[in-house]
Design a protein around this motif. Structure first.
Motif: not given
Lengths: 294, 581
Positions: A50-53, A75-77, A95-97, A108-110
């Motif tokens: 589980l990688i989070s921001g 940079r979680a992604l 995951s993150g907000g 990074h999301t896109i």
């Protein structure tokens, strides 16, 4: 029970850390849903990363008993994609907000959506910055009054679901913290989807957001399963529905099962996880590489 | 007969100048000559003057020469811009097409050869490059047939007629020059080479090859000059090893993705130049704080900001040592030759794993892009050392909800790590200050313990590091010690020889481990020199500052600096040094 391998239950995904979220925070439900979903589909704690921001929600990686990495704001992604590239046998959840994913990390999301790696991205969307004590977020509505927008926000809110669809997402869903059953089911489907699963969760901030409250969402959110004949395989229908309801829908919005995930398309990619590679190069191979420079 | 000469080809960018230089130099390399090439190019695709200067020698050369013997010109600008470099007995070979002229009264010989016309008559104007190669071969009294092997390797797949056509262009170019020849030609004849097979490559190739040999199986990177060749080589070769390259959306993603993959156990690298490194600073801090191995190549170029993207500079030094907020253990390595770049790339991977920290492999444009002859690399001396990784069978069963002590305080500061997926190894990682099991903690006592643990990891690295300083120090007491890092090695070596001819006792130290600084290695060298000249490609004398800070002796030190974008040449370095002794 020694010697008997039992399937993990959601309790096996619990650790002994008490979350520092405010009482009533929507993130508790996300935590519980991830634990339940993981157990329901038969995952083991050591098989999950589980990688989070950074932000209130970013703390989630420390509150679930699995491998966890609490990284850098936004940079979680990229972190999560690196983990997946190295070990495709791991179930990787990022995951993150909303600040993490749609402000500092929007680029990074896109690109993570475009890349379509087999990972699940869960955004805890509370339309505000909580940990820094109540500033506007890219998800705050126009006119939203916060510490950083005392006269009301004069920037429009980003429609992240439409953004995800137009970026080529193969799995798009939206859920709500108070609907634990739906949320758990969506996360299960997301993990099982072979590709990038984008899940936006309305996760109310009870301390700083007095507008988008549990009650507000209950009043305004439309369940897709209540829409007769809604077809999540149609991108066009998804777009139209989102525009109709101003993005306030919950459930599985769109899924493309045809598109291959990134890992399946990599030329020459090792069949076993990359982490099992032999790091030594045999002499013949080395000599061949050397001769190419002669 | 000459032991060495310098040859340069110039014209407009995008005209095929590179291929002229490439074919000419590959053929000479195969004959057994040692070459050193340096390209002058601009940050654009078409147009603008470009040239490729190649030094040819019967022994190893690692620097651009001051002078020029042969200039091949595809336009008048090439002659106008480069004429000053030519020796008195120099030769210009120029295309008849632009009616070339050289300054009146010059002793330089001008050969006007119809490059374009011969090529067109043979059916393809692009072959003017081959005509120029042929003309050059005649000047050097080389048999045009000696280019056949190279021509076949380039054009073979296009068919025999294409190969023959190109060979004919070379022959006609040579013939044309021979028909015009006069007595000045004999002076350009090179001593015969030894015919031995050697590699001809750029530093970036060697770095990439080193990473492959060192077990790197994944790379995440964003294109940038002068680092992209590393990525391009890895894109070509990693699939042979089951690995791959991801071209990320930016350098922040490149570095964090590399951290994610290293955390999960795959040796992963990224490579960039100054602007990219600026963006990676937050990731470098994360790798330091989370004790995750991370190797980053910084191919220095002219800064600041976009600066001089295609020009030589060494001004990232301080940023690489101190960059990122807060304090972390970090290693900065600076290979000074192509061979070293290969071996250091392997070592960077080993050190990152052993010390669980970021490692910057520092290069510069001249080392990264200067194409040169290299004795065949070998992997016999390579070892792969992964440090303290614990496998499942070495782990006790975890009590329910308990986690592995990933950040256990140890004497050497390095804690055993497990890779995600390992049973009984679950642990948490965070960039927040954390306790031994990786959970956030702000307690003073814990902070101090974890900080001390991290910072003591590298205490002994200068002692165990392979050759922290390259030394050519024959004198117990030296008149002068020349100090440099990265690509200045070859030029300093030649400067040393020139100064020794003047009777000075000269020692030379090329610092290969920049951080943590090899004080114990450098102190005796500096103590035993009357004068220390610190040679570097920047305006503020960054290496000199580092030296003064670590070893003192400030009164002995003077800086020899160059930051105009061009590499030091031996003659100019010699003159500056002599003026300071």
């Amino acid at each position: 029970m020694q010697g008997v391998d039992l399937m993990a239950t959601f309790k096996d995904f619990r650790n002994k850390v008490k979350p520092n979220w405010c009482p009533g925070c929507g993130d508790f439900s996300v935590q519980a849903s991830i634990q339940k979903a993981a157990a329901n589909i038969g995952l083991e704690p050591e098989g999950v990363a589980l990688i989070s921001g950074i932000g209130c929600s970013g703390r989630i990686s420390g509150y679930i008993h699995s491998y966890g990495f609490h990284g850098i704001h936004g940079r979680a992604l990229p972190l999560a994609q690196g983990v997946k590239m190295a070990n495709k046998d791991l179930t990787v959840i990022a995951s993150g907000g909303d600040g993490d994913g749609f402000a500092i990390g929007m680029g990074h999301t896109i690109h993570a959506i475009r890349r379509n790696m087999n990972i699940t991205y869960i955004v805890m969307d509370n339309q505000i910055y909580g940990l820094t004590k109540g500033q506007t977020s890219p998800r705050s509505e126009m006119g939203f009054v916060t510490k950083s927008t005392p006269e009301g926000s004069i920037e429009s809110s980003v429609n992240v679901i439409e953004m995800a669809l137009s970026s080529g997402a193969t799995f798009v869903a939206q859920s709500f913290s108070s609907d634990l059953k739906d949320l758990t089911s969506i996360i299960e489907q997301g993990i099982q989807h072979d590709g990038f699963s984008f899940i936006n969760v309305f996760s109310p901030c009870v301390t700083y957001n007095k507008i988008n409250t549990y009650e507000w969402f209950k009043e305004n959110l439309v369940k897709l399963k209540d829409i007769d004949g809604y077809d999540p395989s149609s991108r066009e229908e998804a777009m139209r529905t989102l525009m109709n309801y101003d993005g306030l829908v919950s459930g599985l919005i769109y899924q493309n099962k045809e598109q291959k995930s990134y890992q399946q398309l990599i030329h020459g990619y090792k069949e076993d996880s990359l982490v099992t590679s032999d790091l030594n190069m045999n002499d013949d191979h080395f000599e061949k590489l050397i001769s190419e420079f002669m | 007969m000459k032991k060495q000469l310098s040859w340069k080809v110039g014209g407009q960018q995008g005209e095929g100048i590179e291929s002229t230089g490439e074919i000419f130099s590959i053929a000479l390399n195969r004959m057994g000559y040692y070459l050193y090439g340096y390209r002058h190019f601009s940050s654009r695709i078409k147009g603008g003057h470009t040239n490729n200067k190649i030094r040819v020698s019967t022994s190893q050369v690692r620097s651009v020469s001051d002078e020029l013997d042969v200039l091949v010109a595809f336009d008048q600008e090439t002659i106008d811009v480069n004429f000053y470099e030519l020796n008195q007995n120099g030769i210009v070979i120029a295309d008849e097409k632009f009616q070339p002229t050289i300054p009146e009264g010059s002793s330089v010989t001008l050969y006007v050869v119809p490059f374009t016309k011969i090529a067109k008559d043979l059916g393809n104007a692009l072959m003017k490059n081959m005509v120029a190669v042929g003309a050059s071969s005649a000047i050097l009294e080389l048999n045009p047939e000696s280019f056949r092997e190279v021509v076949e390797s380039i054009f073979g797949r296009k068919g025999e007629s294409v190969v023959e056509n190109n060979m004919e262009a070379i022959r006609q170019g040579a013939q044309y020059v021979q028909d015009q020849a006069d007595d000045s030609m004999s002076t350009m004849q090179l001593e015969e080479a030894d015919g031995k097979k050697r590699m001809y490559m750029i530093g970036n190739d060697a770095i990439a090859l080193g990473f492959l040999a060192g077990g790197c199986r994944f790379m995440s990177a964003y294109p940038i000059t002068p680092a992209s060749e590393i990525m391009e080589y890895m894109i070509k070769k990693l699939p042979e090893f089951g690995g791959t390259v991801i071209q990320t959306e930016d350098e922040m993603a490149a570095a964090t993705m590399a951290i994610g993959a290293n955390y999960a156990g795959v040796r992963t690298i990224t490579a960039s130049a100054g602007p990219g490194l600026s963006l990676m600073m937050e990731s470098i801090g994360l790798a330091g704080m989370t004790e995750t191995p991370l190797v980053i190549v910084d191919t220095q170029r002219g800064g600041p900001s976009t600066g001089l993207p295609t020009k030589q500079e060494q001004s990232d030094l301080m940023a690489m040592i101190y960059g990122t907020h807060g304090e972390i253990p970090k290693v900065v390595m600076a290979p000074s030759t192509v061979q070293e770049a290969f071996h250091d790339a392997v070592e960077a991977l080993n050190i990152a794993d052993e010390y669980q920290c970021p490692v910057i492999l520092l290069s510069d444009l001249q080392l990264s892009l200067g194409k040169q002859t290299v004795e065949p690399l070998n992997q016999r001396s390579i070892s792969i050392r992964r440090g303290k990784i614990k496998e499942s069978k070495a782990l006790p069963v975890l009590e329910k909800g308990e986690t592995f002590k990933r950040y256990e305080t140890t004497e050497d500061g390095v804690s055993p790590r497990v890779l995600p997926g390992t049973k009984n190894g679950i642990f948490h990682v965070t960039g927040v200050e954390h306790n031994e099991v990786g959970k956030p903690s702000e307690l003073s006592q814990n902070r101090q313990a974890q900080m001390d643990k991290r910072m003591r990891k590298l205490k002994h690295l200068p002692k165990t590091f392979n050759l922290p300083v390259y030394k050519d120090t024959p004198h117990e007491l030296a008149d002068v010690l020349l100090v440099g890092f990265n690509s200045t090695r070859g030029t300093i070596e030649e400067t040393k020889q020139l100064l020794e001819k003047d009777g000075y006792k000269v020692n030379h130290a090329q610092i290969r481990l920049i951080h943590p600084f090899p004080t114990d290695e450098m102190l005796p060298l500096i103590s035993s020199a009357n004068k220390v000249l610190v040679i570097e490609h920047n305006a503020t004398g960054q290496l000199a500052s580092i030296l003064r800070m670590n070893v003192g002796h400030a009164h002995k030190m003077a800086s020899v600096l160059k930051y105009d974008g061009t590499p030091f040449k031996p003659g100019e370095m010699y003159k500056e040094c002599k003026g300071l002794i």
